[in-house]
Write a protein that holds these residues in place. Sequence first.
Motif, short mmCIF file in Angstrom:
data_model
loop_
_atom_site.label_atom_id
_atom_site.label_comp_id
_atom_site.label_asym_id
_atom_site.label_seq_id
_atom_site.Cartn_x
_atom_site.Cartn_y
_atom_site.Cartn_z
N ASP A 30 0.83 -1.21 0.00
CA ASP A 30 0.00 0.00 0.00
C ASP A 30 0.86 1.25 0.00
O ASP A 30 0.60 2.21 -0.74
N VAL B 182 2.84 1.65 -3.56
CA VAL B 182 2.07 2.10 -4.72
C VAL B 182 1.63 3.56 -4.54
O VAL B 182 1.57 4.32 -5.52
N ALA B 183 1.36 3.97 -3.31
CA ALA B 183 1.00 5.37 -3.06
C ALA B 183 2.21 6.27 -3.26
O ALA B 183 2.11 7.35 -3.86
N ASP C 237 -1.42 4.33 -7.13
CA ASP C 237 -2.71 4.02 -6.50
C ASP C 237 -3.89 4.61 -7.26
O ASP C 237 -5.00 4.07 -7.21
N VAL D 8 -5.31 -3.01 -3.51
CA VAL D 8 -4.04 -3.73 -3.35
C VAL D 8 -4.26 -4.89 -2.39
O VAL D 8 -4.64 -4.70 -1.24
#
Length: 215
Positions: free
Chosen positions: A116, A119-120, A125, A132
């Motif tokens: 998480d 990807v952010a 995201d 995810v």
Amino acid sequence: MSSPLVCFDLDGTLVDSGPGIRASIRHAAAAVGVPEPDAEQLRALIGPPFPRAFRDVLGVDAATADAMMTAYRECYGGGAMFDVEVYPGVPDLLAELVARGDTLAVTTSKPAEYADVIVAHLGLDKYLAGGVSGAGEGVEGKAAVVGLAIAAHTGPVVGLVGDRSHDVEGARAHGLPCIGVTWGFGGRAELTAAGAAAVVTDPAEIPAALDELRR
């Protein structure tokens, strides 16, 4: 009907996370007194779930593998996770798939708490309406995380895109095809032997490969 779901592996498929993972593995090995893994062992360790991969690749016992996992997380969660880059062409690929109506999700053997954040951090995201799915309490391995993504989606599932044999096997566990990518940590021979439905060499080839799966 809900839009079609396309699942993506993270490490070696969307992002090159090799530097941070290799550094964390070396740290973990040193912390427990295991010889530093060679280049081939390091390659084999990227992708499969820890701590099982430590046992399988390095031949350590369960207690040592668990101790390595603790040391690995100290290094990786302490900042090594940010030594990562998005592969060229991936943002354009994801934007194209979203624009044509697909729902995208990440399914990774990496702990969800790390995935998480990564990807952010990389700005991916915004493409992942399917969320995810990663490892966590009672959830380990590619088949399990793919199952989480499928359970959260109400429409059809096209398949999985990944770079290792365990991606192919995890998709197969749910009756899904897998598109293999050669720019990650597995390679064409590994993906073909595992039974990938197609193997591509550039992110731009993925939309057409997905269209073939839909047919």
